[in-house]
Design an enzyme around this catalytic site. Structure first.
Site, mmCIF file in Angstrom:
data_model
loop_
_atom_site.group_PDB
_atom_site.id
_atom_site.type_symbol
_atom_site.label_atom_id
_atom_site.label_comp_id
_atom_site.label_asym_id
_atom_site.label_seq_id
_atom_site.Cartn_x
_atom_site.Cartn_y
_atom_site.Cartn_z
ATOM 1 N N HIS A 192 45.350 63.451 63.071
ATOM 2 C CA HIS A 192 46.839 64.172 62.871
ATOM 3 C C HIS A 192 47.439 64.420 64.189
ATOM 4 O O HIS A 192 48.579 64.233 64.431
ATOM 5 C CB HIS A 192 46.622 65.457 62.060
ATOM 6 C CG HIS A 192 47.126 64.990 60.663
ATOM 7 N ND1 HIS A 192 48.483 65.416 60.336
ATOM 8 C CD2 HIS A 192 46.864 64.117 59.490
ATOM 9 C CE1 HIS A 192 48.873 64.947 59.322
ATOM 10 N NE2 HIS A 192 47.652 64.369 58.931
ATOM 11 N N GLU A 432 45.149 56.975 47.943
ATOM 12 C CA GLU A 432 44.697 56.913 49.071
ATOM 13 C C GLU A 432 43.045 56.911 49.156
ATOM 14 O O GLU A 432 42.433 57.044 50.125
ATOM 15 C CB GLU A 432 45.129 58.002 49.956
ATOM 16 C CG GLU A 432 44.980 59.443 49.416
ATOM 17 C CD GLU A 432 45.705 60.497 50.212
ATOM 18 O OE1 GLU A 432 46.123 60.222 51.550
ATOM 19 O OE2 GLU A 432 46.120 61.541 49.803
ATOM 20 N N ASP A 456 44.143 57.314 54.934
ATOM 21 C CA ASP A 456 43.119 57.540 54.261
ATOM 22 C C ASP A 456 42.327 56.489 53.424
ATOM 23 O O ASP A 456 41.213 56.235 53.552
ATOM 24 C CB ASP A 456 43.058 58.829 53.305
ATOM 25 C CG ASP A 456 43.302 60.012 54.096
ATOM 26 O OD1 ASP A 456 42.238 60.282 55.101
ATOM 27 O OD2 ASP A 456 44.083 60.695 53.882
ATOM 28 N N CYS A 503 53.319 55.093 52.584
ATOM 29 C CA CYS A 503 53.627 55.931 53.744
ATOM 30 C C CYS A 503 52.665 56.197 54.785
ATOM 31 O O CYS A 503 52.753 57.133 55.622
ATOM 32 C CB CYS A 503 53.884 57.421 53.117
ATOM 33 S SG CYS A 503 52.613 58.139 52.309
HETATM 34 C C1 PEP Z 1 47.796 58.715 54.524
HETATM 35 O O1 PEP Z 1 46.396 58.957 54.165
HETATM 36 O O2 PEP Z 1 48.114 57.496 54.882
HETATM 37 C C2 PEP Z 1 48.866 59.738 54.578
HETATM 38 C C3 PEP Z 1 50.039 59.397 54.612
HETATM 39 O O3 PEP Z 1 48.468 60.898 54.509
HETATM 40 P P1 PEP Z 1 47.865 61.814 55.877
HETATM 41 O O4 PEP Z 1 47.840 60.836 56.965
HETATM 42 O O5 PEP Z 1 48.667 63.051 55.671
HETATM 43 O O6 PEP Z 1 46.476 62.139 55.287
HETATM 44 MG MG MG Z 2 46.105 61.151 53.511
#
Ligand code: PEP
Ligand code: MG
Length: 580
Positions: A192, A432, A456, A503
């Site tokens: 993150h 995911e 994920d 995304c």
């Molecule tokens: C993902 O897992 O690709 C996603 C967009 O969610 P995050 O990165 O917030 O887990």
């Molecule tokens: Mg995710």
């Protein structure tokens, strides 16, 4: 340049900065030992009491969650810690000393607690020895709360932060000090902290193994977030070389601005929705100023971070209404809390495998009160009819049905009491988790849209922790299993007449653009800093040719072959758009 001392890591956020290092050591609170002026004593006493209050609040929240999750017997430690913080005798002793000795609260508190720590650590009784850690945790908590503001403001501006690891909170807090770059020992491309630095457009290199041992505060370095390197004490020629590179990047950015208002379509006129991922509010301005696009993923975790707990329904309604207003007439896809994993947790106990643990929709379905507040706030903000809801970490049909039944109860209630909301509001799920990708055809019948979370999905498909630098080479976006899974999900969505968006960070990878145009996904939601570049590349590609190319590479069985075919195919487009 050969003579320069260069350190290599994983490039996670492009851009180049030249400046001085600030070596950040987390939890190593510098204890304030100032002598107080007479007129500071009252405020210092009040600050200390406030820090006790904040610590008690934090521990009470943790205790409550803990009671629910693991029961009272296992949660007694939190009660004990709270009791300690409420111990009038101990605390009045600290206050008495602050006032008499006219010394900063942190110093006195630390001294008093250290006496206890010494006694406990010297004890032969193993139960008492174990209490040492509990007391240390209290000490760190109170001192952290005491220094809440000071911790960040102490750090100067325009520095390159070097740290063993950075939490999303660190990354955001430092960004307020106009940070020039981030470099960490740990972390991977989709951690993150990496996503947030990209979103902030701050160059970042992670997974540098032991950069914290090689640099100290004040070192002069160049950070290149595109190549993943840090150069210590660069020569004049190297500085010159990098200054020219910075200039070229700026020119390129200017050039990219020219295409911002053009449609995101291939040369054979197949149009794609290109939207942006938003992690926190500062990014909204970027979209308004340069993006003119919708929001394909609005991560709501930052609200939790900013509030230091779950924000009220009112506060959330304000936030969601604001983003809906400024993005209108484009749409905004609001994702319900995806806390847990490497993100924030509403409790303190450690899980052995947090990414396989209490996370995302699992927390929301366990903590219906929190979930309901968020859902009510989203629906109450939906008057512009441009909001969509996205549920994260769905792994079964049962979860989405349960989430929908909660939505239904809320809306029945709204109907009864006349609360207005968008009756056509679309709900979708993140794909995911591998089980969801396998069940995509059945899940598609339950929802209005899919959004593929490649970050994920890849980690769970390939069993490779997205933030572990030791195995970052195994985290392969172009692994044949990933491409086949993407194809299955897209086909399942389209054969059920629902749309599919991507995304995850893979959508922001210029090399992957041909895959997504070829597969014919409907929307790409990318990091705002990548928005112009991805649009420019898509505008160079041809949909029909991309599909043919995709079919070819989907027959390949190794990542190496796929990557090399991709690099060959994309080279010309990447050169033309300045991505190479
Ligand atoms: C993902 O897992 O690709 C996603 C967009 O969610 P995050 O990165 O917030 O887990
Ligand atoms: Mg995710």
């Amino acid at each position: 340049m050969d003579k320069d001392t260069t350190f290599k890591g994983v490039p996670v956020s492009p851009g180049i900065s030249i400046g001085k290092v600030y070596l950040y050591v987390r939890n190593n609170f510098e204890i304030d030992s100032r002598d107080l002026l007479p007129d500071e004593i009252e405020k210092e006493t009040a600050d200390f009491q406030k820090s006790l209050e904040l610590s008690i609040n934090e521990l009470s929240k943790i205790r409550n969650y803990s009671y629910e999750k693991i029961g009272e017997a296992n949660s007694l430690i939190f009660d004990a810690q709270i009791e300690f913080l409420k111990d009038k005798f101990f605390m009045s002793q600290v206050i008495h000393r602050i006032q008499n000795e006219k010394r900063a609260a942190g110093y006195i508190f630390n001294e008093e607690i250290s006496k206890l720590e010494d006694a406990l650590s010297a004890s032969k009784d193993s139960y008492l020895k174990d209490r040492f850690e509990d007391i240390k945790d209290i000490k760190n908590r109170v001192i952290r709360n005491l220094k809440r503001e000071k911790l960040v403001s102490k750090i100067g501006e325009n520095l390159i932060i070097v740290s063993h690891e950075l939490t999303p909170a660190d990354t955001i807090l430092f960004s307020k000090r106009k940070v020039l770059g981030y470099a960490t020992d740990k972390g991977g491309n989709t951690s993150h902290a990496a996503i947030i630095s990209r979103a902030l457009r701050i160059p970042a290199v992670v997974g540098m193994k032991d950069i914290t041992r090689s640099l100290v505060t004040g070192d002069f370095v160049i950070i290149d977030g595109s190549s993943g390197i840090i150069i210590k004490d660069p020569s004049v020629e190297t500085i010159d070389f990098y200054k020219k590179k910075i200039q070229k990047l700026l020119e390129n950015e200017e050039r990219l601005k020219e295409i911002i208002d053009l449609p995101c379509e291939t040369t054979d006129k197949k149009e794609f929705e290109l939207s942006a991922n938003i992690d926190f509010d500062e990014e909204i301005d970027f979209i308004i100023n340069t993006g003119h696009c919708g929001v394909g993923l609005y991560r709501t975790e930052h609200l939790f971070l900013e509030e230091g707990g779950f924000p009220s329904e009112e506060k959330q309604t304000e936030e969601y209404t604001h983003i809906s207003d400024v993005i209108y007439p484009k749409s905004v896809t609001i994702r319900t809390y995806d806390i847990g994993g490497d993100k924030l947790l509403p409790r303190s106990e450690k899980e052995d495998n947090p990414f396989l643990g209490w996370r995302g929709i699992r927390i929301c379905l366990d903590r219906e009160d929190i979930f309901r507040e968020q859902l009510r706030a989203i629906y109450r903000s939906s008057q512009n009819k441009n909001i969509r809801i996205l549920f994260p970490m769905i792994s079964s049909i049962a979860e989405i049905r349960k989430a929908k039944s909660i939505v239904k109860e809320i809306l029945d209630d709204f109907d009864r009491n006349g609360t207005e909301y968008d009756k056509e509001l679309k709900t979708g799920i993140m794909i995911e988790v591998p089980s969801a990708s396998i069940m995509a055809d059945a899940l598609a019948k339950e929802v209005d849209f899919f959004s593929i979370g490649t970050n994920d999905l890849i980690q769970y498909l390939l069993a490779v922790d997205r933030g572990n630098s030791l195995i970052s080479g195994l985290y392969q976006e172009f692994h044949p299993a990933v491409l086949r899974t993407l194809k299955n999900i897209t086909e399942a969505a389209h054969s059920n007449n629902i749309t599919v968006s991507v995304c995850g960070e893979m959508a922001s990878n210029p090399l992957a653009a041909v895959i997504f145009t070829g597969l014919g996904v409907d929307e790409l939601s990318v990091s705002p800093s990548r928005f112009p570049e991805i649009k420019q590349i898509i505008r160079k590609l041809n949909h029909k040719e991309s599909s043919e190319f995709c079919n070819e590479i989907l027959c390949l069985t190794t990542e190496e072959e796929i990557r090399s075919r991709l690099e060959n195919y994309m080279e010309k487009y990447l050169r033309e758009t300045g991505s190479l």
